[in-house]
Design a protein around this motif. Sequence first.
Motif, short mmCIF file in Angstrom:
data_model
loop_
_atom_site.label_atom_id
_atom_site.label_comp_id
_atom_site.label_asym_id
_atom_site.label_seq_id
_atom_site.Cartn_x
_atom_site.Cartn_y
_atom_site.Cartn_z
N THR A 113 0.84 -1.20 0.00
CA THR A 113 0.00 0.00 0.00
C THR A 113 0.87 1.25 0.00
O THR A 113 0.60 2.21 -0.75
CB THR A 113 -0.94 0.00 1.22
N ALA A 114 1.93 1.26 0.80
CA ALA A 114 2.83 2.41 0.84
C ALA A 114 3.50 2.62 -0.51
O ALA A 114 3.63 3.77 -0.99
CB ALA A 114 3.88 2.21 1.94
N GLU A 115 3.91 1.53 -1.17
CA GLU A 115 4.52 1.65 -2.50
C GLU A 115 3.52 2.17 -3.52
O GLU A 115 3.88 2.97 -4.40
CB GLU A 115 5.08 0.29 -2.95
N LEU A 116 2.27 1.74 -3.42
CA LEU A 116 1.25 2.24 -4.34
C LEU A 116 0.99 3.73 -4.12
O LEU A 116 0.83 4.48 -5.09
CB LEU A 116 -0.05 1.45 -4.17
N LEU A 117 0.97 4.16 -2.88
CA LEU A 117 0.76 5.58 -2.60
C LEU A 117 1.95 6.40 -3.12
O LEU A 117 1.77 7.51 -3.64
CB LEU A 117 0.55 5.80 -1.11
N GLU A 118 3.16 5.86 -2.99
CA GLU A 118 4.34 6.52 -3.53
C GLU A 118 4.26 6.61 -5.06
O GLU A 118 4.59 7.64 -5.65
CB GLU A 118 5.60 5.76 -3.10
N LEU A 119 3.82 5.52 -5.69
CA LEU A 119 3.61 5.54 -7.13
C LEU A 119 2.58 6.61 -7.50
O LEU A 119 2.73 7.31 -8.50
CB LEU A 119 3.15 4.18 -7.63
N GLY A 120 1.54 6.74 -6.68
CA GLY A 120 0.53 7.77 -6.92
C GLY A 120 1.12 9.17 -6.94
O GLY A 120 0.73 10.01 -7.75
N GLU A 121 2.08 9.41 -6.07
CA GLU A 121 2.74 10.72 -6.05
C GLU A 121 3.51 10.94 -7.35
O GLU A 121 3.51 12.05 -7.91
CB GLU A 121 3.68 10.82 -4.85
N THR A 122 4.15 9.89 -7.87
CA THR A 122 4.86 9.99 -9.15
C THR A 122 3.88 10.27 -10.28
O THR A 122 4.13 11.13 -11.13
CB THR A 122 5.63 8.68 -9.43
N VAL A 123 2.77 9.56 -10.29
CA VAL A 123 1.75 9.77 -11.33
C VAL A 123 1.21 11.20 -11.23
O VAL A 123 1.05 11.88 -12.26
CB VAL A 123 0.62 8.73 -11.22
N ASP A 124 0.94 11.68 -10.02
CA ASP A 124 0.45 13.06 -9.84
C ASP A 124 1.46 14.07 -10.38
O ASP A 124 1.08 15.05 -11.04
CB ASP A 124 0.16 13.34 -8.37
N ALA A 125 2.74 13.86 -10.10
CA ALA A 125 3.78 14.78 -10.58
C ALA A 125 3.83 14.78 -12.11
O ALA A 125 3.93 15.84 -12.75
CB ALA A 125 5.13 14.41 -10.00
N ARG A 126 3.73 13.59 -12.70
CA ARG A 126 3.74 13.52 -14.17
C ARG A 126 2.51 14.18 -14.76
O ARG A 126 2.58 14.85 -15.80
CB ARG A 126 3.83 12.06 -14.61
N ASN A 127 1.37 14.00 -14.12
CA ASN A 127 0.15 14.64 -14.60
C ASN A 127 0.22 16.15 -14.47
O ASN A 127 -0.28 16.89 -15.33
CB ASN A 127 -1.07 14.08 -13.88
#
Length: 152
Positions: A113-127
């Motif tokens: 879950t923590a890794e997925l939330l971290e991935l979400g931050e990367t996706v947000d930055a790219r968006n």
Amino acid sequence: DEHVREWYSALSASLPSPLPTPLTCATLADVLATFWYDVSANHRHAGTVAGEVEDPCFAPWAWREGELCGTPRQTLATASLMSLTSLEQPRITSDYSYLFDRNQTKHLWRNLTAELLELGETVDARNAERERRGRRRYRVFEPAHIETSVAI
């Protein structure tokens, strides 16, 4: 584990293409990861089509020869399918630790879950970068919106 081998063999026999052999921990991990991706992120990616089919003339699923738009019956069937299969499902980032009976497996789930939330931050930055360049956000792979079920 004999039960895992039996399940793997039965599953492989039921699929159009057999699963990889021999069954090892690494093979099982790859197969499970692929299935998890298919029923979560890939399902969201391939199944998020309501915006594309809301106009019966843009991308109809069926039409009569010589006509540009979908038939009223097909358009209604498509809309019904979309509404019946678009119910909110639990998110992949929800806390499912209560499903695990050992602290070790609870810890593994929390790490995922923590890794997925971290991935979400990367996706947000790219968006955000996409928006700065005048492009639309690509929201399909935002972990906060990926569901854990394809059931209806």
